[in-house]
Design an enzyme around this catalytic site. Sequence first.
Site, mmCIF file in Angstrom:
data_model
loop_
_atom_site.group_PDB
_atom_site.id
_atom_site.type_symbol
_atom_site.label_atom_id
_atom_site.label_comp_id
_atom_site.label_asym_id
_atom_site.label_seq_id
_atom_site.Cartn_x
_atom_site.Cartn_y
_atom_site.Cartn_z
ATOM 1 N N HIS A 1 0.980 -1.042 -0.064
ATOM 2 C CA HIS A 1 -0.090 0.240 0.149
ATOM 3 C C HIS A 1 0.621 1.083 0.178
ATOM 4 O O HIS A 1 2.015 1.256 0.386
ATOM 5 C CB HIS A 1 -0.946 0.007 0.970
ATOM 6 N N HIS B 1 1.995 3.989 1.537
ATOM 7 C CA HIS B 1 2.195 4.700 2.771
ATOM 8 C C HIS B 1 3.666 4.798 2.652
ATOM 9 O O HIS B 1 4.289 3.952 2.243
ATOM 10 C CB HIS B 1 1.607 4.113 3.981
ATOM 11 N N ASP C 1 5.943 4.418 4.720
ATOM 12 C CA ASP C 1 6.858 3.378 5.433
ATOM 13 C C ASP C 1 7.017 2.116 4.534
ATOM 14 O O ASP C 1 7.771 1.171 4.905
ATOM 15 C CB ASP C 1 6.357 3.126 6.585
ATOM 16 N N HIS C 2 6.187 2.013 3.331
ATOM 17 C CA HIS C 2 6.334 0.909 2.439
ATOM 18 C C HIS C 2 6.429 1.229 1.446
ATOM 19 O O HIS C 2 6.828 0.540 0.167
ATOM 20 C CB HIS C 2 4.915 0.253 2.500
ATOM 21 N N HIS D 1 -7.311 0.445 4.333
ATOM 22 C CA HIS D 1 -6.064 0.976 5.081
ATOM 23 C C HIS D 1 -5.494 1.952 4.184
ATOM 24 O O HIS D 1 -5.118 3.039 4.484
ATOM 25 C CB HIS D 1 -5.103 -0.007 5.419
ATOM 26 N N TYR E 1 -7.628 6.567 11.988
ATOM 27 C CA TYR E 1 -8.538 6.758 10.969
ATOM 28 C C TYR E 1 -9.652 7.102 11.446
ATOM 29 O O TYR E 1 -10.501 6.870 12.516
ATOM 30 C CB TYR E 1 -8.803 5.615 10.038
ATOM 31 N N HIS F 1 4.116 -5.673 8.027
ATOM 32 C CA HIS F 1 4.905 -5.252 9.209
ATOM 33 C C HIS F 1 5.283 -6.500 9.849
ATOM 34 O O HIS F 1 4.289 -7.710 9.968
ATOM 35 C CB HIS F 1 3.912 -4.380 10.132
HETATM 36 ZN ZN LIG Z 1 0.114 1.979 6.286
#
Ligand SMILES: [Zn+2]
Length: 289
Positions: A96, A98, A100-101, A172, A203, A237
């Site tokens: 996804h 975001h 951090d990815h 997400h 959220y 994660h």
């Molecule tokens: Zn995320």
Amino acid sequence: MRATLLCLLFILLCSTNGFAQADETSRSWNQPVKPFRIIGNIYYVGASDIASYLIVTPKGHILLDSGFLETVPQIQQNVVQLGFRLEDVKILINSHAHYDHAGGLALLKRLTGATLMTSEADAALLSAGGKGDPNFGDRFAFEPVKADRILRDGDKVELGGVTMVARLTPGHTKGNTTWTTTVKEDKQRYNVVFAGSTTTPGYKLVNNPSYPNIVEDYRRTFRVLKSLHCDVFLAPHGNFFELATKSKLIEQGKKPNPFVDSKGYKQFIEDTENAFEKELQRQSSQKLN
Ligand SMILES: [Zn+2]
């Protein structure tokens, strides 16, 4: 001369950091760890909690998730340490959009020249560099990157005899994607699920003007995840699937392979679905008061 160089380096660091304002917690997810083979042709090349997977084929490799921008040098080193070449990565896919990815996708695309394939909604968020996220707004921006191929639910990504299937599991992020494939080990076939993220970190689930159908999307996602047959459970994660514990067991040569864990997969869905419904209930009752 030295001062000029230092100054240049400083400017360079500042400009890259402009895209990645990771906090303390996020940094703790990005500690270097030893890369290793998970099962079959799937290797772990990510950081301590931020996952990145190398799927190896005779025609080049598929890389799933880039981590933060700062994870890229770790991935690069991990790939080499395992005896592979980063230049052989032909396809980039993601869980996804975001930071951090996906924060390192633009850099990885430049380094490898690979083709980036993502869902339509994630492609939009990636090309905006994470800006305009329905829950984070512009808070977690990263270097924008353009997808080369748009994937719909059930689309296949094929390379060197390996097939990865994209399943859309939105919520997400609107384009959050779960990946499935099969691997062979010790003459057995296993179904692998790289589950998408199902958490709701702060959220707004009720009356979210940027994502009006967020609740329906999450519920559909839980239904899709429950419908998948999972032997090998992986996720974006490490803490979703006990990466730290399982990687230690792998290192000790533990059999059967600790990543074969359909129970852990079911538990993950149950836990995050319960957390989602609880949070939804909390927000709904707050609205009534
Ligand atoms: Zn995320």
